[in-house]
Motif scaffolding. Structure first.
Motif, short mmCIF file in Angstrom:
data_model
loop_
_atom_site.label_atom_id
_atom_site.label_comp_id
_atom_site.label_asym_id
_atom_site.label_seq_id
_atom_site.Cartn_x
_atom_site.Cartn_y
_atom_site.Cartn_z
N LEU A 1 0.83 -1.20 0.00
CA LEU A 1 0.00 0.00 0.00
C LEU A 1 0.86 1.25 0.00
CD1 LEU A 1 -2.66 -1.09 2.65
CD2 LEU A 1 -3.11 -0.71 0.22
N ILE A 2 1.90 1.24 0.81
CA ILE A 2 2.79 2.41 0.89
C ILE A 2 3.54 2.60 -0.42
CG2 ILE A 2 4.84 3.33 2.03
CD1 ILE A 2 3.80 2.02 4.63
N ARG A 3 4.02 1.49 -1.00
CA ARG A 3 4.73 1.60 -2.30
C ARG A 3 3.80 2.17 -3.36
NH1 ARG A 3 6.86 -3.46 -0.89
NH2 ARG A 3 5.32 -4.51 -2.22
N ARG A 4 2.57 1.69 -3.40
CA ARG A 4 1.63 2.17 -4.42
C ARG A 4 1.30 3.64 -4.19
NH1 ARG A 4 -2.47 -2.01 -5.33
NH2 ARG A 4 -1.14 -2.62 -7.07
N ARG A 5 1.06 4.02 -2.94
CA ARG A 5 0.76 5.42 -2.65
C ARG A 5 1.91 6.32 -3.09
NH1 ARG A 5 2.77 9.58 1.49
NH2 ARG A 5 1.61 11.32 0.60
N ARG A 6 3.13 5.90 -2.84
CA ARG A 6 4.28 6.73 -3.19
C ARG A 6 4.49 6.79 -4.71
NH1 ARG A 6 8.85 6.08 1.59
NH2 ARG A 6 7.42 6.57 3.30
N ASP A 7 4.20 5.70 -5.38
CA ASP A 7 4.27 5.72 -6.85
C ASP A 7 3.25 6.72 -7.40
OD1 ASP A 7 4.99 4.31 -9.56
OD2 ASP A 7 2.78 4.29 -9.44
N LEU A 8 2.03 6.66 -6.90
CA LEU A 8 1.00 7.59 -7.35
C LEU A 8 1.37 9.04 -7.00
CD1 LEU A 8 -2.03 5.45 -6.17
CD2 LEU A 8 -1.57 6.08 -8.55
N HIS A 9 2.02 9.22 -5.85
CA HIS A 9 2.41 10.56 -5.44
C HIS A 9 3.44 11.14 -6.42
CE1 HIS A 9 2.45 13.66 -2.26
NE2 HIS A 9 3.68 13.90 -2.72
N ARG A 10 4.30 10.30 -6.95
CA ARG A 10 5.34 10.76 -7.90
C ARG A 10 4.74 11.21 -9.23
NH1 ARG A 10 9.34 6.93 -9.71
NH2 ARG A 10 10.42 8.78 -10.48
N ASP B 1 14.62 19.35 1.82
CA ASP B 1 14.75 18.18 2.67
C ASP B 1 13.86 18.20 3.91
OD1 ASP B 1 16.51 16.98 0.97
OD2 ASP B 1 18.32 17.62 2.04
N ASP B 2 13.20 19.33 4.18
CA ASP B 2 12.24 19.35 5.28
C ASP B 2 10.92 18.66 4.90
OD1 ASP B 2 13.96 20.67 6.97
OD2 ASP B 2 13.24 22.67 6.41
N HIS B 3 10.76 18.39 3.60
CA HIS B 3 9.53 17.78 3.09
C HIS B 3 9.82 16.31 2.79
CE1 HIS B 3 5.69 17.42 1.14
NE2 HIS B 3 6.19 17.24 -0.07
N ARG B 4 9.18 15.39 3.53
CA ARG B 4 9.51 13.97 3.45
C ARG B 4 9.43 13.39 2.03
NH1 ARG B 4 6.38 8.64 5.34
NH2 ARG B 4 4.68 9.85 4.48
N PRO B 5 8.38 13.66 1.25
CA PRO B 5 8.36 13.09 -0.11
C PRO B 5 9.58 13.49 -0.95
CG PRO B 5 6.17 13.80 0.50
CD PRO B 5 7.09 14.29 1.59
N TRP B 6 10.06 14.72 -0.78
CA TRP B 6 11.25 15.13 -1.51
C TRP B 6 12.49 14.44 -0.94
CZ3 TRP B 6 12.80 17.40 -5.81
CH2 TRP B 6 14.12 17.87 -5.89
N ARG B 7 12.57 14.41 0.38
CA ARG B 7 13.74 13.83 1.04
C ARG B 7 13.87 12.34 0.72
NH1 ARG B 7 12.29 15.18 5.75
NH2 ARG B 7 11.53 13.18 6.56
N GLU B 8 12.74 11.64 0.62
CA GLU B 8 12.77 10.20 0.41
C GLU B 8 12.51 9.79 -1.04
OE1 GLU B 8 10.53 8.03 3.31
OE2 GLU B 8 11.30 9.23 4.99
N GLY B 9 12.46 10.78 -1.93
CA GLY B 9 12.47 10.47 -3.36
C GLY B 9 11.15 10.12 -4.00
N PHE B 10 10.02 10.57 -3.40
CA PHE B 10 8.75 10.29 -4.09
C PHE B 10 7.91 11.55 -4.28
CE2 PHE B 10 7.86 9.52 0.42
CZ PHE B 10 6.58 10.02 0.63
N VAL C 1 -6.60 6.16 -3.61
CA VAL C 1 -6.49 5.13 -4.67
C VAL C 1 -5.80 3.88 -4.12
CG1 VAL C 1 -5.52 4.58 -6.93
CG2 VAL C 1 -6.46 6.86 -6.50
N ALA C 2 -4.74 4.07 -3.34
CA ALA C 2 -4.07 2.93 -2.74
C ALA C 2 -5.03 2.15 -1.84
CB ALA C 2 -2.85 3.39 -1.95
N ALA D 1 1.67 22.97 -0.19
CA ALA D 1 2.79 22.39 -0.92
C ALA D 1 3.60 21.42 -0.08
CB ALA D 1 3.70 23.51 -1.45
N ARG D 2 3.39 21.41 1.23
CA ARG D 2 4.10 20.50 2.13
C ARG D 2 3.18 19.41 2.69
NH1 ARG D 2 9.13 22.11 3.29
NH2 ARG D 2 9.71 24.22 2.67
N PHE D 3 2.03 19.23 2.10
CA PHE D 3 1.11 18.22 2.59
C PHE D 3 1.72 16.82 2.53
CE2 PHE D 3 -2.07 14.92 1.87
CZ PHE D 3 -2.93 15.13 2.93
N ASP D 4 1.50 16.05 3.58
CA ASP D 4 1.88 14.64 3.62
C ASP D 4 1.08 14.03 4.77
OD1 ASP D 4 3.19 12.26 3.01
OD2 ASP D 4 4.95 12.73 4.23
#
Length: 439
Positions: A16-25, A128-137, A154-155, A409-412
């Protein structure tokens, strides 16, 4: 069976987490969700669902605020380049990006679940304060970001699809999964309703991550207070002229729009309930020394009831037309989105509470029977349609810790809510299948 569901849902967490992050990208805004929708359809087909796409899922005549054919073609090409299925995407030409999956499991109620897919028109934070950017998604698509959690929705929906497919032999009734485009701007629900997405539905479930439940472990079982809304574009067309030598030959569209913007906010509040008016965008003019021949207002009205919103929109139309007449310019007023007011059904919210109270993830003290949204949501239109036909519906808020507010813009959100969310929805489906048919 409930213990099996808990165990199976927990086993899906990493996926679920992998799919969510793929969709986020790869976020896609309203009517351009080609990659997302093709992924959804691919998964549903592999799980054995009957799948409806294109005009079988979305009524073309009912679509509002659709991008140009050129824009849509570009988004289709991008979706394919980012891994979307070209054959499935070709069936969605014109922005027909809704997907309906159905699992028939014998006699019993028809239970529908709606999951929205679209992203916001927003550039995501890139530090880097924004987790999706810091962790690459973080988003790779300029001007688009999943800043409202629809990637998580969706996930969740696909996780629910997987669990229910595995339980098919133990189900009695029909499951219909509705993956909706264009919730932002309230554009997608109406065309899916008009395409028959809710035909025969006895019970309807929908929901949202966070928003009015901003802490992990919280749950709202039945959201009410949906504000009816109309989104509109007002295009003013005047006459250009030399601003120094011959200003009297011009017709100033900028001043017409500016006058309208001020007076839209002067519309009286309504005595029968909450009302809203907003001008979110005003673009006008072409050059410093040119009488502005063009202007565009993007705005919205809202109301505690559909009648109050209708009042606000009618008055807005009068204000816009009056400003155009005052400055001698032409006006084209277009509706680009709409939804109605609504309330979840307490009877179905009670089913959600009963399920949640038997799950360790949700804190009993943080389970709320009802809460007002105080905003607008496309789901309200689907809810009203099911209720009109004699069915019941409820809208759930799935609690999650948030890094920032929605549409920021920093939503997560806290991804720990995903697996319990799947379990909750699956168990609610089972609960609905124990209820009598209503339609």
């Amino acid at each position: 069976m409930t213990e099996d569901i808990e165990r199976l849902a927990a086993g899906l967490e990493d996926g679920l987490i992998r799919r969510r992050r793929d969709l986020h990208r790869f976020p896609e805004a309203a009517w351009t969700e080609f990659r997302t929708a093709s992924m959804v359809a691919t998964v549903l087909l592999a799980l054995g669902y009957e799948v409806r796409l294109g005009e079988d899922a979305v009524c073309r005549k009912s679509m509002l605020g659709v991008p140009s054919e050129e824009e849509l073609a570009g988004h289709m090409e991008r979706a394919v380049s980012q891994g979307g299925d070209p054959d499935l995407i070709s069936r969605m030409a014109g922005g027909l990006t809704g997907v309906i999956g159905e699992l028939r499991c014998g006699e019993g109620p028809v239970v529908a679940l709606r999951f929205d897919m679209d992203a916001n028109d927003l550039d995501e934070a890139r530090d880097d304060d924004h987790r999706p950017w810091r962790e690459g998604f973080a988003s790779t698509n300029p001007g688009a970001m999943h800043a409202c959690g629809h990637d998580g929705h969706v996930a969740l929906g696909l996780g629910v699809a997987e669990l229910l497919a595995g339980l098919k032999d133990r189900l009695e009734g029909t499951v219909r999964l509705i993956f909706q485009p264009g919730e932002e701007g309230v554009r997608g629900a109406g065309p899916m309703v008009d395409a028959g997405a809710l035909d025969g539905v006895d019970y309807l479930l929908g929901g949202h991550i966070g928003f009015r439940a901003p802490r992990t472990g919280q749950l709202v079982c039945g959201v009410g207070g949906f504000l009816a809304t109309t989104k509109f574009d007002a295009t003013f067309t005047g006459v250009a002229a030399h601003a120094g030598a011959a200003p009297e030959q011009g017709r100033n569209a900028l001043l017409a729009a500016a006058n309208a913007a001020l007076n839209l906010h002067a519309i009286p509040r309504h005595g029968q309930g909450a009302s809203r008016i907003s001008v979110g965008v005003l673009n006008a003019g072409q050059g410093r020394n040119v009488v502005p021949p063009n202007a565009l207002i993007k705005g919205e009205t809202r109301g505690e009831t559909t009648g109050i919103n209708d009042f606000m929109f009618e008055r807005a139309g009068e204000v816009l037309a009056g400003a155009a007449r005052m400055y001698g310019v032409d006006l084209v007023l277009a509706e680009v989105g709409r939804s109605v007011s609504g309330q979840s059904d307490p009877e179905l919210a009670a089913v959600v509470r009963q399920v949640a109270e038997n799950m360790e993830f949700f804190k009993t003290s943080e389970i709320m029977d009802s809460l007002d949204l105080r905003g607008s949501e496309d789901f309200a239109l689907m809810l009203a349609e099911v209720q009109r036909r004699g069915g019941l519906g409820t809208y759930i808020m799935l609690g999650s810790d948030l890094a920032a507010g929605h549409h920021n813009a920093r939503f997560d959100f806290d991804e720990r809510c995903l697996a319990p969310g799947v379990s909750l929805f699956v168990r609610c489906v089972l609960g609905c299948m124990e209820l009598p048919r209503r339609v």
